[in-house]
Design a protein around this motif. Structure first.
Motif, short mmCIF file in Angstrom:
data_model
loop_
_atom_site.label_atom_id
_atom_site.label_comp_id
_atom_site.label_asym_id
_atom_site.label_seq_id
_atom_site.Cartn_x
_atom_site.Cartn_y
_atom_site.Cartn_z
N TYR A 10 21.33 22.16 66.14
CA TYR A 10 20.14 21.92 65.31
C TYR A 10 19.63 20.52 65.59
O TYR A 10 20.43 19.58 65.77
N GLN A 11 18.34 20.34 65.52
CA GLN A 11 17.73 19.01 65.56
C GLN A 11 17.20 18.68 64.18
O GLN A 11 16.64 19.54 63.51
N SER A 12 17.42 17.44 63.79
CA SER A 12 17.02 17.03 62.45
C SER A 12 16.71 15.54 62.47
O SER A 12 17.28 14.79 63.27
N THR A 13 15.84 15.13 61.59
CA THR A 13 15.55 13.70 61.48
C THR A 13 16.68 12.99 60.73
O THR A 13 16.76 11.77 60.73
N LYS A 14 17.55 13.79 60.11
CA LYS A 14 18.59 13.22 59.27
C LYS A 14 19.94 13.75 59.73
O LYS A 14 20.10 14.96 59.90
N ALA A 15 20.91 12.87 59.97
CA ALA A 15 22.25 13.32 60.34
C ALA A 15 22.96 13.85 59.09
O ALA A 15 22.70 13.39 57.97
N LEU A 16 23.81 14.81 59.28
CA LEU A 16 24.67 15.26 58.17
C LEU A 16 26.05 14.68 58.40
O LEU A 16 26.74 15.03 59.37
N VAL A 17 26.46 13.81 57.51
CA VAL A 17 27.73 13.11 57.63
C VAL A 17 28.63 13.50 56.46
O VAL A 17 28.20 13.45 55.30
N ARG A 18 29.83 13.90 56.79
CA ARG A 18 30.78 14.27 55.73
C ARG A 18 31.37 13.02 55.08
O ARG A 18 31.76 12.09 55.78
N GLN A 19 31.46 13.08 53.77
CA GLN A 19 32.08 11.98 53.04
C GLN A 19 32.87 12.57 51.87
O GLN A 19 32.62 13.71 51.46
N MET A 20 33.82 11.82 51.38
CA MET A 20 34.64 12.31 50.28
C MET A 20 33.76 12.65 49.07
O MET A 20 32.95 11.83 48.63
N ASP A 21 33.94 13.85 48.57
CA ASP A 21 33.20 14.34 47.40
C ASP A 21 34.17 14.33 46.22
O ASP A 21 35.11 15.14 46.17
N ASP A 22 33.97 13.41 45.30
CA ASP A 22 34.96 13.25 44.23
C ASP A 22 35.18 14.51 43.38
O ASP A 22 36.33 14.83 43.08
N PRO A 23 34.13 15.23 43.01
CA PRO A 23 34.40 16.38 42.14
C PRO A 23 35.33 17.43 42.75
O PRO A 23 36.03 18.13 42.03
N THR A 24 35.30 17.57 44.09
CA THR A 24 36.12 18.62 44.72
C THR A 24 37.32 18.06 45.49
O THR A 24 38.26 18.81 45.79
N GLY A 25 37.26 16.79 45.87
CA GLY A 25 38.32 16.24 46.71
C GLY A 25 38.18 16.61 48.18
O GLY A 25 39.11 16.42 48.96
N LEU A 26 37.03 17.16 48.56
CA LEU A 26 36.79 17.60 49.93
C LEU A 26 35.81 16.67 50.64
O LEU A 26 34.99 16.00 49.99
N PHE A 27 35.85 16.68 51.97
CA PHE A 27 34.85 15.94 52.75
C PHE A 27 33.63 16.83 52.92
O PHE A 27 33.63 17.78 53.69
N LEU A 28 32.59 16.54 52.15
CA LEU A 28 31.40 17.40 52.13
C LEU A 28 30.18 16.60 52.54
O LEU A 28 30.22 15.37 52.65
N TRP A 29 29.06 17.32 52.71
CA TRP A 29 27.77 16.66 52.93
C TRP A 29 27.34 16.03 51.60
O TRP A 29 27.80 16.43 50.53
N PRO A 30 26.46 15.05 51.66
CA PRO A 30 26.05 14.40 50.41
C PRO A 30 25.42 15.38 49.43
O PRO A 30 24.75 16.33 49.85
N PRO A 31 25.63 15.18 48.15
CA PRO A 31 25.12 16.14 47.15
C PRO A 31 23.58 16.18 47.11
O PRO A 31 23.02 17.22 46.78
N GLU A 32 22.94 15.04 47.36
CA GLU A 32 21.45 15.02 47.29
C GLU A 32 20.89 14.71 48.66
O GLU A 32 21.39 13.86 49.36
#
Lengths: 143, 143, 143
Positions: free
Chosen positions: A121-143
Protein backbone atom coordinates in the motif's frame (compact mmCIF):
# COMPACT_ATOMS: atom_id res chain seq x y z
CA UNK A 1 -8.39 4.79 13.43
CA UNK A 2 -8.39 4.38 9.69
CA UNK A 3 -6.44 5.70 6.73
CA UNK A 4 -6.96 5.62 2.98
CA UNK A 5 -4.19 3.92 1.03
CA UNK A 6 -3.38 3.36 -2.63
CA UNK A 7 -2.23 0.13 -4.18
CA UNK A 8 1.51 -0.24 -4.67
CA UNK A 9 3.38 -3.27 -5.95
CA UNK A 10 1.87 -6.76 -5.93
CA UNK A 11 4.23 -9.68 -5.51
CA UNK A 12 3.27 -13.32 -5.68
CA UNK A 13 5.39 -16.41 -5.41
CA UNK A 14 6.32 -19.47 -3.45
CA UNK A 15 8.44 -19.92 -0.39
CA UNK A 16 11.13 -22.56 -0.16
CA UNK A 17 10.70 -25.76 1.81
CA UNK A 18 12.15 -25.52 5.29
CA UNK A 19 11.95 -21.74 5.60
CA UNK A 20 10.46 -20.23 8.71
CA UNK A 21 7.12 -18.93 7.42
CA UNK A 22 7.01 -15.67 9.38
CA UNK A 23 10.71 -14.89 8.85
CA UNK A 24 10.39 -15.59 5.10
CA UNK A 25 7.46 -13.17 4.75
CA UNK A 26 9.30 -10.50 6.75
CA UNK A 27 12.41 -10.99 4.63
CA UNK A 28 10.33 -10.44 1.47
CA UNK A 29 8.95 -7.20 2.92
CA UNK A 30 12.43 -6.07 3.90
CA UNK A 31 14.05 -7.07 0.57
CA UNK A 32 11.37 -5.20 -1.40
CA UNK A 33 11.31 -2.25 0.97
CA UNK A 34 7.62 -2.71 1.74
CA UNK A 35 6.61 -1.00 4.97
CA UNK A 36 2.84 -1.04 4.51
CA UNK A 37 0.77 -3.79 2.96
CA UNK A 38 -1.22 -6.96 3.12
CA UNK A 39 -0.18 -10.62 2.94
CA UNK A 40 -1.99 -13.87 2.24
CA UNK A 41 -0.89 -17.46 1.77
CA UNK A 42 -1.97 -21.06 1.46
CA UNK A 43 0.12 -24.22 1.46
CA UNK A 44 1.39 -26.67 4.03
CA UNK A 45 3.82 -26.65 6.93
CA UNK A 46 5.87 -29.44 8.49
CA UNK A 47 5.17 -28.02 11.95
CA UNK A 48 3.51 -24.92 13.35
CA UNK A 49 3.74 -22.62 16.33
CA UNK A 50 0.92 -20.18 16.97
CA UNK A 51 0.22 -17.62 19.64
CA UNK A 52 -2.88 -17.12 21.73
CA UNK A 53 -3.09 -13.87 23.64
CA UNK A 54 -4.41 -14.20 27.15
CA UNK A 55 -6.35 -10.95 27.36
CA UNK A 56 -6.68 -10.98 31.16
CA UNK A 57 -3.00 -11.74 31.81
CA UNK A 58 -1.88 -9.59 28.83
CA UNK A 59 0.51 -12.28 27.77
CA UNK A 60 1.01 -14.50 24.71
CA UNK A 61 1.00 -18.25 25.13
CA UNK A 62 2.42 -20.36 22.32
CA UNK A 63 0.92 -23.59 21.04
CA UNK A 64 3.22 -26.10 19.36
CA UNK A 65 1.59 -28.14 16.62
CA UNK A 66 4.46 -30.54 15.97
CA UNK A 67 3.05 -32.25 12.90
CA UNK A 68 2.46 -31.62 9.21
CA UNK A 69 -0.56 -29.39 8.59
CA UNK A 70 -2.28 -27.72 5.65
CA UNK A 71 -2.28 -23.91 5.76
CA UNK A 72 -6.03 -23.37 5.35
CA UNK A 73 -5.29 -19.69 5.14
CA UNK A 74 -2.93 -17.02 6.30
CA UNK A 75 -3.92 -13.38 6.22
CA UNK A 76 -2.15 -10.42 7.67
CA UNK A 77 -0.53 -7.08 7.20
CA UNK A 78 2.80 -5.33 7.00
CA UNK A 79 3.54 -2.19 8.98
CA UNK A 80 6.48 -0.77 10.91
CA UNK A 81 7.74 -1.78 14.33
CA UNK A 82 11.11 -0.69 15.74
CA UNK A 83 11.95 0.95 12.41
CA UNK A 84 11.56 -2.25 10.37
CA UNK A 85 8.76 -3.93 8.40
CA UNK A 86 6.80 -6.28 10.65
CA UNK A 87 4.40 -8.93 9.40
CA UNK A 88 1.39 -9.50 11.62
CA UNK A 89 -0.42 -12.58 10.38
CA UNK A 90 -2.90 -15.11 11.67
CA UNK A 91 -3.11 -18.61 10.35
CA UNK A 92 -5.65 -21.43 10.24
CA UNK A 93 -4.30 -24.94 9.83
CA UNK A 94 -5.85 -28.34 9.08
CA UNK A 95 -4.65 -31.76 10.19
CA UNK A 96 -4.97 -35.20 8.63
CA UNK A 97 -8.50 -35.67 10.00
CA UNK A 98 -9.55 -32.27 8.63
CA UNK A 99 -9.68 -30.71 12.09
CA UNK A 100 -8.76 -27.01 12.15
CA UNK A 101 -6.42 -25.13 14.47
CA UNK A 102 -4.84 -21.73 14.45
CA UNK A 103 -3.62 -18.56 16.05
CA UNK A 104 -1.16 -15.72 15.72
CA UNK A 105 1.63 -16.84 13.38
CA UNK A 106 4.81 -17.24 15.45
CA UNK A 107 8.42 -18.13 14.64
CA UNK A 108 8.84 -21.90 14.49
CA UNK A 109 6.28 -22.53 11.73
CA UNK A 110 8.19 -24.28 8.93
CA UNK A 111 7.20 -24.22 5.27
CA UNK A 112 6.61 -27.46 3.39
CA UNK A 113 5.08 -25.63 0.41
CA UNK A 114 3.62 -22.14 0.39
CA UNK A 115 2.13 -19.78 -2.18
CA UNK A 116 1.87 -16.19 -1.01
CA UNK A 117 0.72 -12.77 -2.16
CA UNK A 118 2.00 -9.43 -0.89
CA UNK A 119 0.09 -6.27 -1.75
CA UNK A 120 1.99 -3.09 -1.00
CA UNK A 121 0.00 0.00 0.00
CA UNK A 122 1.07 3.59 -0.55
CA UNK A 123 0.08 6.15 2.00
CA UNK A 124 1.03 9.65 3.04
CA UNK A 125 1.15 8.35 6.60
CA UNK A 126 3.25 5.45 7.92
CA UNK A 127 1.58 2.97 10.23
CA UNK A 128 3.88 2.38 13.17
CA UNK A 129 3.13 -0.09 15.93
CA UNK A 130 3.43 1.16 19.47
CA UNK A 131 2.48 -0.21 22.86
CA UNK A 132 -1.27 0.13 23.39
CA UNK A 133 -1.88 0.37 27.12
CA UNK A 134 -5.50 -0.85 27.21
CA UNK A 135 -4.60 -4.17 25.53
CA UNK A 136 -0.88 -4.59 26.21
CA UNK A 137 -0.31 -5.19 22.48
CA UNK A 138 1.79 -3.37 19.89
CA UNK A 139 -0.96 -1.77 17.80
CA UNK A 140 -1.44 1.08 15.36
CA UNK A 141 -2.27 4.40 17.00
CA UNK A 142 -5.88 4.66 18.22
CA UNK A 143 -6.55 7.96 16.37
CA UNK B 1 -24.24 -14.32 -11.69
CA UNK B 2 -21.10 -12.27 -11.90
CA UNK B 3 -20.13 -8.68 -12.59
CA UNK B 4 -16.87 -6.92 -13.35
CA UNK B 5 -15.92 -4.22 -10.89
CA UNK B 6 -13.17 -1.64 -10.61
CA UNK B 7 -11.17 -0.82 -7.50
CA UNK B 8 -12.35 2.17 -5.50
CA UNK B 9 -10.99 3.42 -2.20
CA UNK B 10 -8.97 1.21 0.12
CA UNK B 11 -9.25 1.88 3.85
CA UNK B 12 -7.25 0.16 6.53
CA UNK B 13 -7.23 0.66 10.25
CA UNK B 14 -8.01 -0.70 13.65
CA UNK B 15 -11.26 -1.01 15.53
CA UNK B 16 -11.65 0.11 19.12
CA UNK B 17 -11.75 -2.34 22.01
CA UNK B 18 -15.30 -3.18 23.04
CA UNK B 19 -16.93 -2.40 19.70
CA UNK B 20 -19.33 -4.88 18.17
CA UNK B 21 -17.27 -6.25 15.28
CA UNK B 22 -20.06 -6.49 12.69
CA UNK B 23 -21.64 -3.15 13.66
CA UNK B 24 -18.23 -1.42 13.53
CA UNK B 25 -17.55 -2.71 10.01
CA UNK B 26 -21.03 -1.66 8.85
CA UNK B 27 -20.57 1.77 10.40
CA UNK B 28 -17.31 2.19 8.46
CA UNK B 29 -19.09 1.28 5.21
CA UNK B 30 -21.91 3.69 6.02
CA UNK B 31 -19.61 6.54 7.12
CA UNK B 32 -17.54 6.24 3.93
CA UNK B 33 -20.57 5.69 1.70
CA UNK B 34 -19.30 2.32 0.50
CA UNK B 35 -22.09 0.20 -0.96
CA UNK B 36 -19.97 -2.40 -2.75
CA UNK B 37 -16.72 -3.88 -1.57
CA UNK B 38 -14.72 -6.43 0.28
CA UNK B 39 -13.60 -6.65 3.93
CA UNK B 40 -10.94 -8.59 5.80
CA UNK B 41 -9.68 -8.57 9.36
CA UNK B 42 -7.52 -10.29 11.94
CA UNK B 43 -7.25 -9.68 15.66
CA UNK B 44 -8.91 -10.94 18.79
CA UNK B 45 -12.36 -10.79 20.38
CA UNK B 46 -13.45 -10.97 24.00
CA UNK B 47 -16.44 -13.10 22.99
CA UNK B 48 -18.01 -14.24 19.72
CA UNK B 49 -21.41 -15.09 18.31
CA UNK B 50 -21.58 -16.87 14.96
CA UNK B 51 -24.41 -18.16 12.83
CA UNK B 52 -24.84 -21.57 11.27
CA UNK B 53 -27.55 -21.86 8.63
CA UNK B 54 -29.61 -25.00 8.88
CA UNK B 55 -30.15 -25.62 5.18
CA UNK B 56 -33.02 -28.08 5.65
CA UNK B 57 -34.94 -25.91 8.12
CA UNK B 58 -33.90 -22.70 6.31
CA UNK B 59 -33.10 -21.08 9.62
CA UNK B 60 -30.02 -19.57 11.30
CA UNK B 61 -28.88 -20.96 14.61
CA UNK B 62 -26.46 -18.90 16.67
CA UNK B 63 -23.49 -20.25 18.57
CA UNK B 64 -22.23 -18.30 21.57
CA UNK B 65 -18.49 -18.54 22.15
CA UNK B 66 -18.35 -16.72 25.48
CA UNK B 67 -14.59 -16.53 25.83
CA UNK B 68 -11.60 -14.63 24.42
CA UNK B 69 -10.60 -15.88 20.97
CA UNK B 70 -8.12 -14.98 18.26
CA UNK B 71 -9.69 -13.90 14.96
CA UNK B 72 -7.86 -16.33 12.66
CA UNK B 73 -9.46 -14.52 9.78
CA UNK B 74 -12.51 -12.62 8.73
CA UNK B 75 -13.42 -12.24 5.09
CA UNK B 76 -16.56 -10.84 3.57
CA UNK B 77 -18.22 -8.33 1.34
CA UNK B 78 -20.28 -5.16 1.35
CA UNK B 79 -23.43 -4.82 -0.73
CA UNK B 80 -26.88 -3.30 -0.29
CA UNK B 81 -29.77 -4.64 1.75
CA UNK B 82 -32.87 -2.60 2.59
CA UNK B 83 -31.24 0.47 1.01
CA UNK B 84 -28.19 0.41 3.30
CA UNK B 85 -24.67 -1.07 3.15
CA UNK B 86 -24.65 -4.55 4.62
CA UNK B 87 -21.52 -6.44 5.61
CA UNK B 88 -21.69 -10.19 5.04
CA UNK B 89 -18.67 -11.76 6.69
CA UNK B 90 -17.57 -15.15 7.93
CA UNK B 91 -15.06 -15.59 10.67
CA UNK B 92 -12.71 -18.29 11.92
CA UNK B 93 -11.62 -18.10 15.55
CA UNK B 94 -8.98 -19.85 17.66
CA UNK B 95 -9.09 -20.62 21.37
CA UNK B 96 -6.35 -20.98 23.97
CA UNK B 97 -5.65 -24.59 22.95
CA UNK B 98 -5.40 -23.55 19.28
CA UNK B 99 -8.71 -25.21 18.42
CA UNK B 100 -10.61 -23.45 15.63
CA UNK B 101 -14.28 -22.45 15.44
CA UNK B 102 -16.32 -20.22 13.21
CA UNK B 103 -19.40 -19.28 11.28
CA UNK B 104 -21.37 -16.36 9.90
CA UNK B 105 -20.33 -13.23 11.83
CA UNK B 106 -23.29 -12.15 13.99
CA UNK B 107 -23.93 -9.21 16.32
CA UNK B 108 -22.54 -9.95 19.77
CA UNK B 109 -18.92 -10.47 18.69
CA UNK B 110 -16.88 -7.94 20.68
CA UNK B 111 -13.51 -6.53 19.58
CA UNK B 112 -10.48 -6.86 21.82
CA UNK B 113 -8.11 -5.74 19.06
CA UNK B 114 -8.79 -5.78 15.32
CA UNK B 115 -6.98 -4.69 12.16
CA UNK B 116 -9.19 -4.48 9.10
CA UNK B 117 -9.10 -3.66 5.40
CA UNK B 118 -12.00 -2.42 3.30
CA UNK B 119 -11.66 -2.41 -0.48
CA UNK B 120 -14.38 -0.47 -2.24
CA UNK B 121 -15.50 -1.63 -5.69
CA UNK B 122 -16.95 0.58 -8.39
CA UNK B 123 -19.53 -0.89 -10.70
CA UNK B 124 -22.16 0.27 -13.13
CA UNK B 125 -24.56 -2.10 -11.38
CA UNK B 126 -25.45 -2.13 -7.68
CA UNK B 127 -25.54 -5.48 -5.93
CA UNK B 128 -28.72 -5.63 -3.88
CA UNK B 129 -29.61 -8.54 -1.64
CA UNK B 130 -33.07 -10.00 -2.05
CA UNK B 131 -34.80 -13.10 -0.76
CA UNK B 132 -33.66 -16.13 -2.73
CA UNK B 133 -36.44 -18.70 -2.63
CA UNK B 134 -34.36 -21.84 -3.26
CA UNK B 135 -32.16 -21.19 -0.20
CA UNK B 136 -34.23 -18.91 2.02
CA UNK B 137 -31.28 -16.50 2.20
CA UNK B 138 -30.88 -12.86 1.20
CA UNK B 139 -28.58 -13.23 -1.79
CA UNK B 140 -27.53 -11.31 -4.87
CA UNK B 141 -29.75 -11.88 -7.92
CA UNK B 142 -29.18 -15.25 -9.63
CA UNK B 143 -28.67 -13.69 -13.09
CA UNK C 1 10.52 -17.50 -6.38
CA UNK C 2 8.45 -14.36 -6.73
CA UNK C 3 7.18 -12.13 -9.52
CA UNK C 4 5.61 -8.69 -9.64
CA UNK C 5 2.15 -8.59 -11.17
CA UNK C 6 -0.35 -5.90 -12.09
CA UNK C 7 -4.05 -5.97 -11.37
CA UNK C 8 -6.28 -7.11 -14.21
CA UNK C 9 -10.02 -7.64 -14.13
CA UNK C 10 -11.95 -8.12 -10.90
CA UNK C 11 -15.05 -10.28 -11.03
CA UNK C 12 -17.44 -10.86 -8.17
CA UNK C 13 -20.63 -12.85 -8.03
CA UNK C 14 -22.44 -15.84 -6.68
CA UNK C 15 -22.33 -19.47 -7.63
CA UNK C 16 -25.46 -21.51 -8.22
CA UNK C 17 -26.76 -24.00 -5.70
CA UNK C 18 -25.64 -27.54 -6.45
CA UNK C 19 -22.52 -26.59 -8.41
CA UNK C 20 -19.24 -28.26 -7.62
CA UNK C 21 -17.33 -25.44 -5.93
CA UNK C 22 -13.90 -26.11 -7.43
CA UNK C 23 -15.25 -26.86 -10.92
CA UNK C 24 -17.38 -23.70 -10.84
CA UNK C 25 -14.37 -21.53 -9.96
CA UNK C 26 -12.27 -23.16 -12.67
CA UNK C 27 -15.05 -22.67 -15.20
CA UNK C 28 -15.17 -18.96 -14.36
CA UNK C 29 -11.41 -18.70 -14.91
CA UNK C 30 -11.68 -20.57 -18.20
CA UNK C 31 -14.73 -18.62 -19.43
CA UNK C 32 -13.02 -15.29 -18.69
CA UNK C 33 -9.64 -16.44 -19.98
CA UNK C 34 -7.95 -15.82 -16.65
CA UNK C 35 -4.67 -17.70 -16.33
CA UNK C 36 -3.20 -15.84 -13.37
CA UNK C 37 -5.05 -14.51 -10.36
CA UNK C 38 -6.46 -14.84 -6.91
CA UNK C 39 -9.79 -16.20 -5.65
CA UNK C 40 -11.74 -15.86 -2.42
CA UNK C 41 -15.19 -16.97 -1.28
CA UNK C 42 -17.55 -17.34 1.63
CA UNK C 43 -20.91 -19.12 1.80
CA UNK C 44 -22.14 -22.59 2.61
CA UNK C 45 -21.88 -26.07 1.13
CA UNK C 46 -24.20 -29.05 1.35
CA UNK C 47 -21.18 -31.35 1.63
CA UNK C 48 -17.42 -30.99 1.37
CA UNK C 49 -14.40 -32.98 0.32
CA UNK C 50 -10.98 -31.70 1.25
CA UNK C 51 -7.46 -32.99 0.73
CA UNK C 52 -4.69 -33.44 3.25
CA UNK C 53 -1.24 -34.04 1.83
CA UNK C 54 0.77 -36.68 3.63
CA UNK C 55 4.20 -35.12 3.33
CA UNK C 56 6.10 -38.31 4.20
CA UNK C 57 4.15 -40.54 1.80
CA UNK C 58 3.87 -37.73 -0.80
CA UNK C 59 0.23 -38.56 -1.31
CA UNK C 60 -3.11 -36.77 -0.91
CA UNK C 61 -5.73 -38.25 1.36
CA UNK C 62 -9.28 -37.00 1.01
CA UNK C 63 -11.65 -36.27 3.88
CA UNK C 64 -15.37 -36.47 3.25
CA UNK C 65 -17.45 -34.05 5.29
CA UNK C 66 -20.89 -35.34 4.30
CA UNK C 67 -22.97 -32.64 5.94
CA UNK C 68 -23.95 -29.01 5.46
CA UNK C 69 -21.18 -26.61 6.47
CA UNK C 70 -20.49 -22.89 6.41
CA UNK C 71 -17.56 -21.83 4.22
CA UNK C 72 -15.62 -19.85 6.83
CA UNK C 73 -13.27 -18.84 4.06
CA UNK C 74 -11.79 -19.97 0.81
CA UNK C 75 -8.62 -18.42 -0.51
CA UNK C 76 -6.52 -19.48 -3.44
CA UNK C 77 -4.95 -18.69 -6.74
CA UNK C 78 -5.25 -19.29 -10.46
CA UNK C 79 -2.29 -20.35 -12.56
CA UNK C 80 -1.66 -22.76 -15.42
CA UNK C 81 -1.42 -26.53 -15.29
CA UNK C 82 -1.47 -28.74 -18.38
CA UNK C 83 -2.16 -25.68 -20.56
CA UNK C 84 -5.36 -24.73 -18.70
CA UNK C 85 -6.26 -22.43 -15.79
CA UNK C 86 -6.09 -24.32 -12.52
CA UNK C 87 -7.59 -23.09 -9.26
CA UNK C 88 -5.60 -24.02 -6.17
CA UNK C 89 -7.69 -23.17 -3.14
CA UNK C 90 -7.85 -24.08 0.52
CA UNK C 91 -11.03 -23.92 2.51
CA UNK C 92 -12.04 -23.67 6.16
CA UNK C 93 -15.51 -24.90 7.07
CA UNK C 94 -17.72 -24.66 10.15
CA UNK C 95 -20.33 -27.12 11.36
CA UNK C 96 -23.52 -26.66 13.38
CA UNK C 97 -21.62 -26.62 16.67
CA UNK C 98 -19.21 -24.00 15.32
CA UNK C 99 -16.35 -26.49 15.07
CA UNK C 100 -13.95 -25.79 12.19
CA UNK C 101 -12.50 -28.15 9.60
CA UNK C 102 -10.66 -27.73 6.36
CA UNK C 103 -8.08 -28.65 3.78
CA UNK C 104 -7.22 -28.47 0.11
CA UNK C 105 -10.44 -27.86 -1.83
CA UNK C 106 -11.24 -31.02 -3.81
CA UNK C 107 -13.95 -31.99 -6.30
CA UNK C 108 -17.06 -33.16 -4.46
CA UNK C 109 -17.65 -29.96 -2.50
CA UNK C 110 -21.15 -28.80 -3.43
CA UNK C 111 -22.38 -25.20 -3.26
CA UNK C 112 -25.43 -24.30 -1.20
CA UNK C 113 -24.74 -20.56 -1.51
CA UNK C 114 -21.43 -18.93 -2.37
CA UNK C 115 -20.17 -15.40 -2.96
CA UNK C 116 -16.79 -15.23 -4.65
CA UNK C 117 -14.20 -12.75 -5.90
CA UNK C 118 -11.68 -13.34 -8.66
CA UNK C 119 -8.80 -10.89 -9.12
CA UNK C 120 -6.92 -11.33 -12.36
CA UNK C 121 -3.22 -10.52 -12.41
CA UNK C 122 -1.26 -9.38 -15.44
CA UNK C 123 2.33 -10.44 -15.73
CA UNK C 124 5.02 -10.66 -18.36
CA UNK C 125 5.66 -14.20 -17.14
CA UNK C 126 3.13 -17.03 -16.92
CA UNK C 127 3.09 -19.13 -13.78
CA UNK C 128 2.97 -22.77 -14.82
CA UNK C 129 2.73 -25.61 -12.36
CA UNK C 130 5.19 -28.44 -12.76
CA UNK C 131 6.18 -31.42 -10.67
CA UNK C 132 8.40 -30.32 -7.81
CA UNK C 133 10.60 -33.26 -6.85
CA UNK C 134 11.37 -32.27 -3.25
CA UNK C 135 7.67 -32.19 -2.31
CA UNK C 136 5.95 -34.36 -4.92
CA UNK C 137 3.51 -31.49 -5.61
CA UNK C 138 2.72 -29.52 -8.75
CA UNK C 139 4.20 -26.16 -7.80
CA UNK C 140 5.44 -23.00 -9.46
CA UNK C 141 9.11 -23.09 -10.48
CA UNK C 142 11.53 -22.66 -7.55
CA UNK C 143 13.48 -19.81 -9.23
Amino acid sequence: MNIAVNPGRKIIGRLARGEDLLAALEKLALDHGITLGEVSAIGAVSQARVGYYNQAERKYYYIELARPLEILNLIGNISVKDGKPMVHAHVALGDKSGQAFGGHLAPGTLVFACEFTIQEYQSTKALVRQMDDPTGLFLWPPE
